[in-house]
Design an enzyme around this catalytic site. Structure first.
Site, PDB file in Angstrom:
ATOM      1  N   ASP A  53     -10.984  -4.842  35.741  1.00  0.00           N
ATOM      2  CA  ASP A  53     -11.660  -3.568  36.003  1.00  0.00           C
ATOM      3  C   ASP A  53     -13.155  -3.798  36.175  1.00  0.00           C
ATOM      4  O   ASP A  53     -13.818  -4.377  35.306  1.00  0.00           O
ATOM      5  CB  ASP A  53     -11.447  -2.580  34.857  1.00  0.00           C
ATOM      6  CG  ASP A  53     -12.269  -1.315  35.055  1.00  0.00           C
ATOM      7  OD1 ASP A  53     -11.912  -0.526  35.957  1.00  0.00           O
ATOM      8  OD2 ASP A  53     -13.288  -1.139  34.361  1.00  0.00           O
ATOM      9  N   TYR A  58     -21.846  -1.784  37.347  1.00  0.00           N
ATOM     10  CA  TYR A  58     -21.957  -2.959  36.487  1.00  0.00           C
ATOM     11  C   TYR A  58     -22.845  -4.013  37.147  1.00  0.00           C
ATOM     12  O   TYR A  58     -22.392  -4.826  37.950  1.00  0.00           O
ATOM     13  CB  TYR A  58     -20.579  -3.543  36.187  1.00  0.00           C
ATOM     14  CG  TYR A  58     -19.632  -2.593  35.482  1.00  0.00           C
ATOM     15  CD1 TYR A  58     -20.090  -1.450  34.834  1.00  0.00           C
ATOM     16  CD2 TYR A  58     -18.267  -2.847  35.473  1.00  0.00           C
ATOM     17  CE1 TYR A  58     -19.213  -0.586  34.195  1.00  0.00           C
ATOM     18  CE2 TYR A  58     -17.380  -1.991  34.820  1.00  0.00           C
ATOM     19  CZ  TYR A  58     -17.867  -0.850  34.195  1.00  0.00           C
ATOM     20  OH  TYR A  58     -16.993   0.012  33.561  1.00  0.00           O
ATOM     21  N   LYS A  84     -14.718   1.701  40.875  1.00  0.00           N
ATOM     22  CA  LYS A  84     -15.076   3.102  40.649  1.00  0.00           C
ATOM     23  C   LYS A  84     -15.960   3.649  41.765  1.00  0.00           C
ATOM     24  O   LYS A  84     -16.609   2.894  42.485  1.00  0.00           O
ATOM     25  CB  LYS A  84     -15.772   3.227  39.288  1.00  0.00           C
ATOM     26  CG  LYS A  84     -14.904   2.636  38.155  1.00  0.00           C
ATOM     27  CD  LYS A  84     -15.558   2.716  36.810  1.00  0.00           C
ATOM     28  CE  LYS A  84     -14.683   2.049  35.755  1.00  0.00           C
ATOM     29  NZ  LYS A  84     -14.735   0.574  35.836  1.00  0.00           N
TER      30      LYS A  84
END
Length: 340
Positions: A53, A58, A84
């Site tokens: 994930d 990030y 995401k």
């Protein structure tokens, strides 16, 4: 390593019960060299991890680039990858620490939960990853914890434009599942009234320390066959370190308040009685709930891969969980793991 696989909602997708959270390879809280990031990701693969994930947030694209590099180098397709949407990366003209990430990438974020914004974010992620597929797409951090007073306006945008884009991608077979990736279960419960979601990545809100989601949210997920992936199983650190091995334990991305320290200390005492690491209990506890498909701790060092697997596979007797219930340290309505 063979991990049991669990089905995501009503989809055909199955994920390993233990996944790999990739915020750490986006330089969350500390710098990680390209080589060190490569080492930890490759070690994870070698030890059997196949559920990864990541997110544009990030490291402002850094995590996606590093994860994509590793997956391409393997030349295999037997993995499940999630990322995401909701943040578009914009050139910033600088690279430094921001949003908790010590990133070397010269970008900053712009929130965009519109139809066009979600489509752009998805395409940008494919390019950063250098891959031709993403399996699960989460709408990231759409809640009052992130947006404060702007939450309702952005939520409306997300549930109309953003959801429409994600649903179209799912219907076209471009992605296999859609959901939210958030730190608060309340916004997931709210979103259930606005769309057909396959899963929610819920960070820190159904753990050995917190079970409030049992009251209304998780029963609704059971009714709708909506799966939960648990991020942040250590509640930002305190359930990994405990209270005694660090000078300042962390909870919910900040120094832990005294009431949390006190409760964790009581859980630690029960762990001591049974000769168990608190981190083992933290990893295994959420998976007993029928809605929970996977738990995805963040791992930032190659040497921690094996220790994480050892914690995940530790033998924990039923008496341990019963002791926590009798002492009021976990909810008496919590499903408890079966002894291995």
């Amino acid at each position: 390593m063979l991990l049991d696989k669990r089905k995501i909602g009503n989809t055909s997708l199955r994920v390993d019960s233990l996944g790999f959270g990739c915020a750490s390879v986006g330089n969350l809280y500390r710098m990680l060299s390209d080589q060190d990031a490569c080492d930890v990701l490759n070690q994870a693969w070698e030890k059997g991890f196949r559920h990864f994930d990541t997110a544009p947030h990030y490291g402002q694209g850094l995590s996606e680039r590093r994860v994509g590099d590793m997956l391409r180098s393997r030349g295999e397709s037997d993995y499940v990858l999630s990322t995401k949407v909701g943040r578009i990366l914009k050139p910033a003209g600088y690279a430094k620490e921001r949003h908790g990430f010590r990133s070397t990438m010269p970008f900053d974020i712009e929130y965009d939960y519109s139809y066009d914004g979600v489509m752009r974010s998805f395409e940008h992620s494919l390019q950063r990853l250098g891959l031709d597929r993403i399996d699960i797409l989460y709408m990231h951090d759409i809640g009052s914890v992130t947006h404060g007073d702007a939450h309702e306006l952005l939520f409306d945008q997300a549930m109309t434009g953003g959801y429409k884009a994600m649903d179209e991608l799912r219907q076209q077979g471009v992605i296999k599942a859609i959901g939210l990736g958030v730190n608060e279960y309340q916004v997931c419960e709210q979103a259930l009234e606005h769309g057909d979601w396959d899963c929610f990545l819920l960070a820190g809100r159904y753990t050995l320390l917190e079970q409030e989601a049992l009251h209304s949210f998780l029963p609704k997920c059971e009714q709708r066959n909506c799966s939960i992936i648990i991020g942040g199983p250590y509640n930002s650190g305190i359930l990994a370190t405990g209270t005694r091995k660090v000078s300042e334990p962390y909870y919910n991305y900040a120094p832990a308040p005294q009431n949390i320290i006190n409760k964790v200390a009581k859980i630690e005492a029960v762990c001591d009685e049974f000769g168990l690491p608190i981190a083992a209990a933290a990893l295994q506890f959420p998976l007993a709930h029928p809605c929970v498909a996977s738990v995805i701790p963040g791992v930032g060092k190659a040497k921690m891969i094996q220790s994480t697997l050892d914690l995940f596979n530790a033998d924990i007797p039923a008496e341990f969980w019963q002791s926590l219930i009798l002492q009021g340290l976990i909810s008496d309505s919590s499903p408890i793991p079966k002894a291995k």
